[in-house]
Design a protein around this motif. Structure first.
Motif, PDB file in Angstrom:
ATOM      1  N   VAL A  70      41.914  36.459  22.713  1.00  0.00           N
ATOM      2  CA  VAL A  70      41.890  37.360  21.546  1.00  0.00           C
ATOM      3  C   VAL A  70      42.032  36.560  20.257  1.00  0.00           C
ATOM      4  CG1 VAL A  70      42.832  39.332  22.822  1.00  0.00           C
ATOM      5  CG2 VAL A  70      44.387  37.765  21.647  1.00  0.00           C
ATOM      6  N   PRO A  71      41.502  37.122  19.166  1.00  0.00           N
ATOM      7  CA  PRO A  71      41.665  36.448  17.871  1.00  0.00           C
ATOM      8  C   PRO A  71      43.137  36.427  17.448  1.00  0.00           C
ATOM      9  CG  PRO A  71      40.009  38.211  17.734  1.00  0.00           C
ATOM     10  CD  PRO A  71      40.722  38.370  19.039  1.00  0.00           C
ATOM     11  N   VAL A  72      43.493  35.468  16.644  1.00  0.00           N
ATOM     12  CA  VAL A  72      44.878  35.352  16.173  1.00  0.00           C
ATOM     13  C   VAL A  72      45.305  36.611  15.432  1.00  0.00           C
ATOM     14  CG1 VAL A  72      46.383  34.112  14.571  1.00  0.00           C
ATOM     15  CG2 VAL A  72      44.926  32.828  16.145  1.00  0.00           C
ATOM     16  N   TYR A  73      44.382  37.192  14.629  1.00  0.00           N
ATOM     17  CA  TYR A  73      44.812  38.369  13.851  1.00  0.00           C
ATOM     18  C   TYR A  73      45.245  39.523  14.757  1.00  0.00           C
ATOM     19  CZ  TYR A  73      39.896  39.914  14.414  1.00  0.00           C
ATOM     20  OH  TYR A  73      38.674  40.264  14.927  1.00  0.00           O
ATOM     21  N   TRP A  80      49.238  29.106  17.572  1.00  0.00           N
ATOM     22  CA  TRP A  80      48.566  30.415  17.492  1.00  0.00           C
ATOM     23  C   TRP A  80      47.154  30.320  18.070  1.00  0.00           C
ATOM     24  CZ3 TRP A  80      50.612  35.039  16.637  1.00  0.00           C
ATOM     25  CH2 TRP A  80      51.832  35.141  15.947  1.00  0.00           C
ATOM     26  N   ASP A  81      46.457  29.246  17.729  1.00  0.00           N
ATOM     27  CA  ASP A  81      45.092  29.062  18.236  1.00  0.00           C
ATOM     28  C   ASP A  81      45.113  28.972  19.758  1.00  0.00           C
ATOM     29  OD1 ASP A  81      42.279  28.623  17.972  1.00  0.00           O
ATOM     30  OD2 ASP A  81      42.603  26.464  18.204  1.00  0.00           O
ATOM     31  N   LEU A  82      46.053  28.181  20.271  1.00  0.00           N
ATOM     32  CA  LEU A  82      46.169  27.991  21.720  1.00  0.00           C
ATOM     33  C   LEU A  82      46.474  29.321  22.418  1.00  0.00           C
ATOM     34  CD1 LEU A  82      48.017  25.049  23.423  1.00  0.00           C
ATOM     35  CD2 LEU A  82      48.253  27.359  24.291  1.00  0.00           C
ATOM     36  N   LEU A  83      47.420  30.048  21.874  1.00  0.00           N
ATOM     37  CA  LEU A  83      47.808  31.322  22.504  1.00  0.00           C
ATOM     38  C   LEU A  83      46.656  32.331  22.455  1.00  0.00           C
ATOM     39  CD1 LEU A  83      50.429  32.319  23.864  1.00  0.00           C
ATOM     40  CD2 LEU A  83      51.003  33.450  21.704  1.00  0.00           C
ATOM     41  N   GLY A  84      45.933  32.335  21.343  1.00  0.00           N
ATOM     42  CA  GLY A  84      44.782  33.228  21.230  1.00  0.00           C
ATOM     43  C   GLY A  84      43.702  32.880  22.234  1.00  0.00           C
ATOM     44  N   ARG A  85      43.470  31.590  22.401  1.00  0.00           N
ATOM     45  CA  ARG A  85      42.459  31.169  23.369  1.00  0.00           C
ATOM     46  C   ARG A  85      42.901  31.492  24.794  1.00  0.00           C
ATOM     47  NH1 ARG A  85      38.560  27.494  21.127  1.00  0.00           N
ATOM     48  NH2 ARG A  85      38.951  27.254  18.901  1.00  0.00           N
ATOM     49  N   ARG A  87      33.846  37.064   6.856  1.00  0.00           N
ATOM     50  CA  ARG A  87      34.437  37.750   7.994  1.00  0.00           C
ATOM     51  C   ARG A  87      35.012  36.736   8.972  1.00  0.00           C
ATOM     52  NH1 ARG A  87      32.752  43.071   8.527  1.00  0.00           N
ATOM     53  NH2 ARG A  87      31.321  43.714   6.862  1.00  0.00           N
ATOM     54  N   LEU A  88      36.214  36.982   9.439  1.00  0.00           N
ATOM     55  CA  LEU A  88      36.798  36.113  10.461  1.00  0.00           C
ATOM     56  C   LEU A  88      36.040  36.293  11.768  1.00  0.00           C
ATOM     57  CD1 LEU A  88      40.673  36.320   9.938  1.00  0.00           C
ATOM     58  CD2 LEU A  88      39.232  34.283   9.847  1.00  0.00           C
ATOM     59  N   PRO A  89      35.929  35.230  12.555  1.00  0.00           N
ATOM     60  CA  PRO A  89      35.221  35.351  13.830  1.00  0.00           C
ATOM     61  C   PRO A  89      35.953  36.312  14.770  1.00  0.00           C
ATOM     62  CG  PRO A  89      35.708  33.042  13.308  1.00  0.00           C
ATOM     63  CD  PRO A  89      36.447  33.876  12.320  1.00  0.00           C
ATOM     64  N   ASP A  90      35.184  37.146  15.461  1.00  0.00           N
ATOM     65  CA  ASP A  90      35.744  37.984  16.517  1.00  0.00           C
ATOM     66  C   ASP A  90      35.714  37.147  17.792  1.00  0.00           C
ATOM     67  OD1 ASP A  90      36.603  39.980  18.148  1.00  0.00           O
ATOM     68  OD2 ASP A  90      34.671  41.022  18.219  1.00  0.00           O
ATOM     69  N   ALA A  91      36.588  36.140  17.811  1.00  0.00           N
ATOM     70  CA  ALA A  91      36.574  35.147  18.892  1.00  0.00           C
ATOM     71  C   ALA A  91      38.015  34.717  19.158  1.00  0.00           C
ATOM     72  CB  ALA A  91      35.727  33.946  18.470  1.00  0.00           C
ATOM     73  N   PRO A  92      38.279  34.187  20.350  1.00  0.00           N
ATOM     74  CA  PRO A  92      39.655  33.803  20.682  1.00  0.00           C
ATOM     75  C   PRO A  92      40.242  32.787  19.694  1.00  0.00           C
ATOM     76  CG  PRO A  92      38.300  33.812  22.646  1.00  0.00           C
ATOM     77  CD  PRO A  92      37.364  33.998  21.484  1.00  0.00           C
ATOM     78  N   GLY A  93      41.517  32.914  19.453  1.00  0.00           N
ATOM     79  CA  GLY A  93      42.224  31.965  18.591  1.00  0.00           C
ATOM     80  C   GLY A  93      41.741  32.043  17.161  1.00  0.00           C
ATOM     81  N   LEU A  94      41.512  30.869  16.575  1.00  0.00           N
ATOM     82  CA  LEU A  94      40.998  30.827  15.198  1.00  0.00           C
ATOM     83  C   LEU A  94      39.493  30.985  15.164  1.00  0.00           C
ATOM     84  CD1 LEU A  94      43.176  27.869  13.803  1.00  0.00           C
ATOM     85  CD2 LEU A  94      43.535  30.324  13.456  1.00  0.00           C
ATOM     86  N   GLY A  95      38.854  30.833  16.327  1.00  0.00           N
ATOM     87  CA  GLY A  95      37.404  30.989  16.389  1.00  0.00           C
ATOM     88  C   GLY A  95      36.644  29.838  15.756  1.00  0.00           C
ATOM     89  N   ILE A  96      37.334  28.775  15.520  1.00  0.00           N
ATOM     90  CA  ILE A  96      36.734  27.595  14.883  1.00  0.00           C
ATOM     91  C   ILE A  96      37.187  26.375  15.681  1.00  0.00           C
ATOM     92  CG2 ILE A  96      36.658  26.189  12.784  1.00  0.00           C
ATOM     93  CD1 ILE A  96      35.561  28.856  12.107  1.00  0.00           C
ATOM     94  N   THR A  97      36.248  25.519  16.031  1.00  0.00           N
ATOM     95  CA  THR A  97      36.580  24.351  16.849  1.00  0.00           C
ATOM     96  C   THR A  97      36.159  23.069  16.135  1.00  0.00           C
ATOM     97  OG1 THR A  97      36.031  25.737  18.751  1.00  0.00           O
ATOM     98  CG2 THR A  97      36.399  23.399  19.174  1.00  0.00           C
ATOM     99  N   PRO A  98      37.036  22.089  16.096  1.00  0.00           N
ATOM    100  CA  PRO A  98      36.654  20.818  15.480  1.00  0.00           C
ATOM    101  C   PRO A  98      35.510  20.149  16.231  1.00  0.00           C
ATOM    102  CG  PRO A  98      39.037  20.975  15.653  1.00  0.00           C
ATOM    103  CD  PRO A  98      38.464  22.111  16.453  1.00  0.00           C
ATOM    104  N   SER A  99      34.729  19.418  15.515  1.00  0.00           N
ATOM    105  CA  SER A  99      33.610  18.687  16.092  1.00  0.00           C
ATOM    106  C   SER A  99      34.072  17.287  16.494  1.00  0.00           C
ATOM    107  CB  SER A  99      32.489  18.579  15.052  1.00  0.00           C
ATOM    108  OG  SER A  99      31.779  17.375  15.210  1.00  0.00           O
ATOM    109  N   ALA A 116      41.107  25.321   8.536  1.00  0.00           N
ATOM    110  CA  ALA A 116      42.226  25.702   7.666  1.00  0.00           C
ATOM    111  C   ALA A 116      41.952  27.049   7.010  1.00  0.00           C
ATOM    112  CB  ALA A 116      42.451  24.627   6.603  1.00  0.00           C
ATOM    113  N   LEU A 117      40.693  27.311   6.686  1.00  0.00           N
ATOM    114  CA  LEU A 117      40.329  28.590   6.061  1.00  0.00           C
ATOM    115  C   LEU A 117      40.592  29.745   7.032  1.00  0.00           C
ATOM    116  CD1 LEU A 117      39.014  30.121   3.675  1.00  0.00           C
ATOM    117  CD2 LEU A 117      36.777  29.672   4.735  1.00  0.00           C
ATOM    118  N   SER A 118      40.151  29.584   8.277  1.00  0.00           N
ATOM    119  CA  SER A 118      40.402  30.636   9.266  1.00  0.00           C
ATOM    120  C   SER A 118      41.902  30.853   9.433  1.00  0.00           C
ATOM    121  CB  SER A 118      39.774  30.252  10.616  1.00  0.00           C
ATOM    122  OG  SER A 118      40.147  31.203  11.604  1.00  0.00           O
ATOM    123  N   ALA A 119      42.665  29.765   9.508  1.00  0.00           N
ATOM    124  CA  ALA A 119      44.126  29.878   9.672  1.00  0.00           C
ATOM    125  C   ALA A 119      44.733  30.662   8.517  1.00  0.00           C
ATOM    126  CB  ALA A 119      44.749  28.489   9.761  1.00  0.00           C
TER     127      ALA A 119
END
Lengths: 391, 391
Positions: free
Chosen positions: A118-121, A109-114, A353-365, A309-312
């Motif tokens: 668009v955001p996953v939601y 889902w994250d990959l497809l959103g990116r 609020r969920l990020p208005d960003a592609p995919g999950l909007g959260i990237t691992p460091s 995981a929270l965003s997911a």
């Protein structure tokens, strides 16, 4: 595009404590395809999920999870569901597969959103993501006094809702439990939303659970979570019939949509709690959210790990305005905090609020991955089936 | 005595084929205590069960299975149940744990029976083991003609009951399925007991399953097994209401007693099929057998592996005279045949009798273990958590 690679990373605190804190390790999943990267997380027991990803085939309905994912066409959201069905069919007899699929589904889902920007939601069909009211989720204190102070601390941090769970609750004498619940209510204040998590401590013993109902009712507890193990549907139903103003919550143990539906239909829960990292991913979580809507049951995320995981877990019911509570871990281990570059922090109104960003909007460091990475090697019959991959 | 050691051995055919034949590998469990040795088997995905035995702790409810078993007091049958409860509590979030516990529980029953010099069925409270009528269990032939010949072969071997399953059944056009069922009936003869196993092929699609009911009824099929996946209780109930003389069978996917009870209570199966190597061992299997008796549902073992697993699965309902059918694999791979020194062969009346011998009455062959042993090594964080043990 096709799924070109699946890499999993076992991350852990240097020391894992014998407490009910699920933020001490994680299995991070990275999927690539079409030049894009998606991330997800599997809940609990990273080594076992790794083994289920790469194990040799036992027979036609017991294949390694990656066999149903690698090389598959990933052109749209229907493909994610199709791949999930393939995993469930080809790994029917591989019990751990649902946990492993959960992280993979999330990463797709994250990959497809990116890839679509668009955001996953939005991919899930929601027009917007409504803000959620976070409840602070912590373990009970060692003493009622400690619990009281933790509850006060929650309020000072701005949380209107708080959940206390695990620890010694339900194990010792009744009076100890009463003192703990009373302390939590006192600390949260009269207008706080108080939630209690029994962590399956009574297994399926309705009688032991029932003895705690009076104090839960007196202290106006909104829900009693997991009085029993997930399979004890009869016990859930019996307790629900007697619990009055206190509703039952459960479902985090569901590792497929059927189990969650059974909790609703046969267990009479008022709140269904779903962890996208365990139920089969965002696809399965969304199906449960739809089912809960249809049945008039409130959907809540279960999350005790990172903000990835929270965003997911929030995406699945982001567009459901009525279901406004969300679990929000506030005492996570450094691994879970440092794991992501972005964080879902309460806004000025105390809402998430969920990020208005592609995919999950959260990237691992990358730094956090390197810092907490556990080196794993699995060799079977002289072949290396898994070795911790390069970043 | 205490549980002094748990050793597990991954055994596999040199080549595992992509067919629905569960006899191609196994995880053999050896437990020692008080100078005695007990053996058991875990169903499916040996590597994943090994990982769940030895994995690092994730948190207090996600510990490796061995943490709840090693060093435990094993003085009587109550201890086996107690240890199982410990595993389920301490490994609550470790999905694979039920499969792993299954082999361990079985080995503890074997060990206790050997220590006391009595068969497991006596430890379970049964006064005797009634003979069972074996049904020959095979995969459908590639063609109806092949199925016809296999059914005739069963009769020549002396079997009065036969089960055909998996393969292409349920996937292709309806006529192909009709031809297969008709061929099986013809080959078995008018007086044969014909059983059909759909291997979950219709997932939860009642409509697709229903289309096969007429031919199943016409061919006087005793049961239709696993039309759906284990969680699809609503679909089971709906199909059962329409299936007339054909009863539904299912339950092999149950990895705890709750799931089996749900199949009975909410899925309306007429036959509950339990694999001791998956449901949580002999302890859990016996609980399901008792529940089935109380509910008027017929209990049947599920076994597609060795005669050690067969003995384990038969013990649970050995003393139930009414439930006389038993699954009996007749086309197992050499691994499953050679694995044990003793075999449960049909007697002159074509019946299967459990050994009147201590424990399971079946002992693995050291030569077979050596012959089929797969070398496994799991290293985590620089430590070797598992290496194939010495015999």
């Amino acid at each position: 595009m096709i799924v070109e690679s699946i890499d999993v990373f076992y991350l852990s605190m240097p020391q894992v404590l014998d407490i009910g804190d699920g933020s001490q390790d994680t299995l991070l999943v990275r999927i690539t395809g079409g030049g894009y990267v998606g991330w997800g997380e599997c809940e609990a027991s990273p080594l076992v999920s790794i083994a289920s990803l790469v194990c040799p085939m036992s027979h036609s309905a017991c294949k390694p999870v990656q066999a149903s994912v690698l090389g598959q066409e990933l052109g749209g959201v229907d493909d994610i569901a199709r791949i999930g069905d393939l995993v469930r069919e080809n790994s029917l007899d591989l019990l751990q597969a649902d946990h492993t699929l959960s992280g993979i589904d999330t990463a797709m889902w994250d990959l497809l959103g990116r890839a679509r920007g668009v955001p996953v939601y939005e991919l899930l069909g929601y027009r917007c993501a409504f803000p959620k009211t976070p409840y602070a989720s912590v373990l009970f204190g060692e003493t009622p006094q400690e619990t009281l102070e933790m509850a006060r601390h929650m309020r000072r941090l701005g949380y209107r809702a708080g959940k206390f769970g695990w620890g010694a609750f339900g194990r010792d004498d009744l009076q100890a439990d009463i003192d703990q619940v009373v302390a939590a209510r006192e600390g949260l204040g009269e207008d706080g939303v108080l939630l209690i998590d029994a962590g399956t401590v009574w297994v399926d013993d309705v009688e032991r659970a029932s003895r705690r109902l009076p104090v839960l009712q007196d202290c106006r507890v909104t829900w009693l979570e997991e009085p029993f193990v997930s399979g004890a549907l009869d016990a859930y139903r019996q307790l629900a019939a007697a619990s009055g103003t206190v509703r039952l919550a459960g479902g985090e143990g569901s590792h497929n949509t059927y189990m969650a539906a059974h909790m609703i239909d046969h267990g009479s829960v008022g709140y269904i709690q779903i962890d996208a990292g365990r139920v089969g991913g965002i696809t399965a979580a969304k199906q449960v959210a739809d089912y809960a809507q249809a049945k008039g049951v409130t959907y809540v995320n279960h999350t005790f790990t990172s903000h990835l995981a929270l965003s997911a877990s929030l995406q699945a019911y982001a567009g459901v305005e009525r279901d406004h509570l969300c679990e929000y871990p506030i005492a996570s281990k450094p691994l879970a905090v440092e794991l992501t570059q972005e964080h879902l922090l309460p806004d000025s109104a105390g809402q998430i609020r969920l990020p208005d960003a592609p995919g999950l909007g959260i990237t691992p460091s990358p730094e956090a991955i390197v810092k907490y990475l556990v080196d794993v090697e699995i060799r079977v019959g002289g072949k290396t089936l898994y070795r911790t991959p390069d970043l």
